[in-house]
Motif scaffolding. Sequence first.
Motif, PDB file in Angstrom:
ATOM      1  N   ALA A 199     -39.592 -35.385  52.530  1.00  0.00           N
ATOM      2  CA  ALA A 199     -40.965 -35.211  52.035  1.00  0.00           C
ATOM      3  C   ALA A 199     -41.423 -33.801  52.350  1.00  0.00           C
ATOM      4  O   ALA A 199     -40.849 -33.120  53.199  1.00  0.00           O
ATOM      5  CB  ALA A 199     -41.896 -36.233  52.695  1.00  0.00           C
ATOM      6  N   GLY A 200     -42.462 -33.371  51.662  1.00  0.00           N
ATOM      7  CA  GLY A 200     -43.033 -32.059  51.932  1.00  0.00           C
ATOM      8  C   GLY A 200     -42.088 -30.928  51.607  1.00  0.00           C
ATOM      9  O   GLY A 200     -41.845 -30.042  52.430  1.00  0.00           O
ATOM     10  N   ILE A 208     -50.471 -31.553  52.980  1.00  0.00           N
ATOM     11  CA  ILE A 208     -50.252 -31.534  54.424  1.00  0.00           C
ATOM     12  C   ILE A 208     -49.838 -32.917  54.922  1.00  0.00           C
ATOM     13  O   ILE A 208     -49.018 -33.037  55.846  1.00  0.00           O
ATOM     14  CB  ILE A 208     -51.526 -31.055  55.157  1.00  0.00           C
ATOM     15  CG1 ILE A 208     -51.692 -29.551  54.986  1.00  0.00           C
ATOM     16  CG2 ILE A 208     -51.486 -31.420  56.635  1.00  0.00           C
ATOM     17  CD1 ILE A 208     -50.644 -28.727  55.719  1.00  0.00           C
ATOM     18  N   ASP A 209     -50.358 -33.967  54.306  1.00  0.00           N
ATOM     19  CA  ASP A 209     -49.982 -35.326  54.711  1.00  0.00           C
ATOM     20  C   ASP A 209     -48.476 -35.537  54.568  1.00  0.00           C
ATOM     21  O   ASP A 209     -47.855 -36.210  55.399  1.00  0.00           O
ATOM     22  CB  ASP A 209     -50.729 -36.370  53.880  1.00  0.00           C
ATOM     23  CG  ASP A 209     -52.189 -36.494  54.272  1.00  0.00           C
ATOM     24  OD1 ASP A 209     -52.581 -35.892  55.299  1.00  0.00           O
ATOM     25  OD2 ASP A 209     -52.938 -37.193  53.557  1.00  0.00           O
ATOM     26  N   ASP A 210     -47.878 -34.991  53.504  1.00  0.00           N
ATOM     27  CA  ASP A 210     -46.440 -35.132  53.296  1.00  0.00           C
ATOM     28  C   ASP A 210     -45.650 -34.358  54.364  1.00  0.00           C
ATOM     29  O   ASP A 210     -44.615 -34.818  54.851  1.00  0.00           O
ATOM     30  CB  ASP A 210     -46.041 -34.634  51.903  1.00  0.00           C
ATOM     31  CG  ASP A 210     -46.512 -35.556  50.794  1.00  0.00           C
ATOM     32  OD1 ASP A 210     -47.038 -36.658  51.105  1.00  0.00           O
ATOM     33  OD2 ASP A 210     -46.359 -35.174  49.616  1.00  0.00           O
ATOM     34  N   ILE A 211     -46.144 -33.177  54.688  1.00  0.00           N
ATOM     35  CA  ILE A 211     -45.483 -32.364  55.712  1.00  0.00           C
ATOM     36  C   ILE A 211     -45.568 -33.065  57.066  1.00  0.00           C
ATOM     37  O   ILE A 211     -44.583 -33.143  57.821  1.00  0.00           O
ATOM     38  CB  ILE A 211     -46.106 -30.959  55.759  1.00  0.00           C
ATOM     39  CG1 ILE A 211     -45.819 -30.217  54.443  1.00  0.00           C
ATOM     40  CG2 ILE A 211     -45.594 -30.167  56.951  1.00  0.00           C
ATOM     41  CD1 ILE A 211     -46.580 -28.934  54.263  1.00  0.00           C
ATOM     42  N   THR A 226     -25.352 -40.685  50.144  1.00  0.00           N
ATOM     43  CA  THR A 226     -26.350 -41.699  50.463  1.00  0.00           C
ATOM     44  C   THR A 226     -27.400 -41.727  49.361  1.00  0.00           C
ATOM     45  O   THR A 226     -27.429 -40.858  48.486  1.00  0.00           O
ATOM     46  CB  THR A 226     -27.040 -41.388  51.803  1.00  0.00           C
ATOM     47  OG1 THR A 226     -27.795 -40.176  51.660  1.00  0.00           O
ATOM     48  CG2 THR A 226     -26.024 -41.232  52.932  1.00  0.00           C
ATOM     49  N   ASP A 227     -28.304 -42.689  49.445  1.00  0.00           N
ATOM     50  CA  ASP A 227     -29.352 -42.807  48.434  1.00  0.00           C
ATOM     51  C   ASP A 227     -30.225 -41.554  48.366  1.00  0.00           C
ATOM     52  O   ASP A 227     -30.726 -41.194  47.297  1.00  0.00           O
ATOM     53  CB  ASP A 227     -30.240 -44.024  48.737  1.00  0.00           C
ATOM     54  CG  ASP A 227     -29.529 -45.346  48.497  1.00  0.00           C
ATOM     55  OD1 ASP A 227     -28.441 -45.334  47.893  1.00  0.00           O
ATOM     56  OD2 ASP A 227     -30.062 -46.389  48.923  1.00  0.00           O
ATOM     57  N   MET A 228     -30.421 -40.870  49.495  1.00  0.00           N
ATOM     58  CA  MET A 228     -31.317 -39.727  49.543  1.00  0.00           C
ATOM     59  C   MET A 228     -30.879 -38.621  48.586  1.00  0.00           C
ATOM     60  O   MET A 228     -31.710 -37.903  48.026  1.00  0.00           O
ATOM     61  CB  MET A 228     -31.408 -39.187  50.971  1.00  0.00           C
ATOM     62  CG  MET A 228     -32.414 -38.065  51.144  1.00  0.00           C
ATOM     63  SD  MET A 228     -32.534 -37.472  52.851  1.00  0.00           S
ATOM     64  CE  MET A 228     -33.383 -38.839  53.629  1.00  0.00           C
ATOM     65  N   VAL A 229     -29.558 -38.463  48.378  1.00  0.00           N
ATOM     66  CA  VAL A 229     -29.064 -37.392  47.515  1.00  0.00           C
ATOM     67  C   VAL A 229     -28.272 -37.950  46.331  1.00  0.00           C
ATOM     68  O   VAL A 229     -27.451 -37.256  45.745  1.00  0.00           O
ATOM     69  CB  VAL A 229     -28.199 -36.385  48.305  1.00  0.00           C
ATOM     70  CG1 VAL A 229     -29.036 -35.679  49.345  1.00  0.00           C
ATOM     71  CG2 VAL A 229     -27.004 -37.071  48.951  1.00  0.00           C
ATOM     72  N   SER A 230     -28.553 -39.196  45.975  1.00  0.00           N
ATOM     73  CA  SER A 230     -27.772 -39.837  44.908  1.00  0.00           C
ATOM     74  C   SER A 230     -27.923 -39.133  43.564  1.00  0.00           C
ATOM     75  O   SER A 230     -27.028 -39.186  42.715  1.00  0.00           O
ATOM     76  CB  SER A 230     -28.187 -41.312  44.771  1.00  0.00           C
ATOM     77  OG  SER A 230     -29.567 -41.411  44.437  1.00  0.00           O
ATOM     78  N   GLY A 231     -29.036 -38.437  43.352  1.00  0.00           N
ATOM     79  CA  GLY A 231     -29.268 -37.773  42.075  1.00  0.00           C
ATOM     80  C   GLY A 231     -28.666 -36.392  41.965  1.00  0.00           C
ATOM     81  O   GLY A 231     -28.780 -35.754  40.911  1.00  0.00           O
ATOM     82  N   ALA A 243     -40.592 -28.996  54.647  1.00  0.00           N
ATOM     83  CA  ALA A 243     -40.851 -29.722  55.881  1.00  0.00           C
ATOM     84  C   ALA A 243     -39.608 -30.445  56.390  1.00  0.00           C
ATOM     85  O   ALA A 243     -39.446 -30.628  57.598  1.00  0.00           O
ATOM     86  CB  ALA A 243     -41.976 -30.730  55.665  1.00  0.00           C
ATOM     87  N   TYR A 244     -38.736 -30.859  55.483  1.00  0.00           N
ATOM     88  CA  TYR A 244     -37.513 -31.539  55.924  1.00  0.00           C
ATOM     89  C   TYR A 244     -36.683 -30.606  56.812  1.00  0.00           C
ATOM     90  O   TYR A 244     -36.271 -30.977  57.914  1.00  0.00           O
ATOM     91  CB  TYR A 244     -36.689 -31.984  54.712  1.00  0.00           C
ATOM     92  CG  TYR A 244     -35.442 -32.756  55.088  1.00  0.00           C
ATOM     93  CD1 TYR A 244     -35.517 -34.110  55.387  1.00  0.00           C
ATOM     94  CD2 TYR A 244     -34.195 -32.136  55.137  1.00  0.00           C
ATOM     95  CE1 TYR A 244     -34.379 -34.828  55.743  1.00  0.00           C
ATOM     96  CE2 TYR A 244     -33.054 -32.834  55.487  1.00  0.00           C
ATOM     97  CZ  TYR A 244     -33.155 -34.183  55.785  1.00  0.00           C
ATOM     98  OH  TYR A 244     -32.022 -34.887  56.131  1.00  0.00           O
ATOM     99  N   GLY A 245     -36.438 -29.390  56.346  1.00  0.00           N
ATOM    100  CA  GLY A 245     -35.677 -28.443  57.136  1.00  0.00           C
ATOM    101  C   GLY A 245     -36.383 -28.095  58.440  1.00  0.00           C
ATOM    102  O   GLY A 245     -35.737 -27.986  59.491  1.00  0.00           O
ATOM    103  N   CYS A 246     -37.699 -27.934  58.386  1.00  0.00           N
ATOM    104  CA  CYS A 246     -38.448 -27.637  59.612  1.00  0.00           C
ATOM    105  C   CYS A 246     -38.315 -28.768  60.620  1.00  0.00           C
ATOM    106  O   CYS A 246     -38.149 -28.528  61.822  1.00  0.00           O
ATOM    107  CB  CYS A 246     -39.916 -27.402  59.281  1.00  0.00           C
ATOM    108  SG  CYS A 246     -40.244 -25.884  58.369  1.00  0.00           S
ATOM    109  N   SER A 247     -38.392 -29.990  60.142  1.00  0.00           N
ATOM    110  CA  SER A 247     -38.292 -31.135  61.052  1.00  0.00           C
ATOM    111  C   SER A 247     -36.903 -31.229  61.671  1.00  0.00           C
ATOM    112  O   SER A 247     -36.756 -31.569  62.854  1.00  0.00           O
ATOM    113  CB  SER A 247     -38.639 -32.430  60.319  1.00  0.00           C
ATOM    114  OG  SER A 247     -37.675 -32.750  59.321  1.00  0.00           O
TER     115      SER A 247
END
Length: 225
Positions: A86-87, A95-98, A179-184, A143-147
């Motif tokens: 997300a984000g 910001i909510d997504d981040i 995985t499902d996260m990168v299935s596309g 935000a994914y990379g930051c997290s």
Amino acid sequence: MATTTTVSGATAVVTGGRRGLGKAIVDELLARGATKVYATSRTPEASNDARIANVALDVTVESSVLALADAAADATIIVNNAGLLAGQSLSTSPIDDIEAAMETNFFGPLRVTRGFLPKFVATDAATIVNVASVLAWIPGSGAYGCSKAALWSATNSLRMELEPQNINVVGVYLGYTDTDMVSGLDVPKNDPADVARQIVDAIESGAPEVIADDVTRAARSSVFR
């Protein structure tokens, strides 16, 4: 001396353990002789395998984490695998997504780790595994990379803090995995079963890190020359 944890006969917890890499880790732990694995998700379903306890967990909620720690009080292996994509833009995403990405991917593993630490007092050795990403070292994924970068840093600090208690903290870094996260995405992907094997190898050997694939090895070497 590296802290090793025996998988055979152990009780383990795998967050996000119903699908994808999490399920592969559950399967590998059982194949290596784990007696029981708590596989968490937000919406658990009954398992046909008596060794698997599918349980509800929201890693962003303290009470949910503490309930799991009480239920799996004899666990000596914790795999923080649950994640959220997300984000994707730090400049335009809400910001909510981040915040959601940070809550799930950084504070979630930290919350689970802290929840289980009191349970480890009576154990000779324990292992905590934090599944991060090659994107911890490569900018551009919001935000994914930051997290994941924050999780990388926290993993290294926790390893130093917990080593005197015979607790090893393993960081897992990997590129695209099937995985499902990168299935596309039409890109080369890791086999989750192969990554799971490397993770359980690290638990048994006391290794501090799993660098799962060539892409990740190249990224790591470019950061740490």
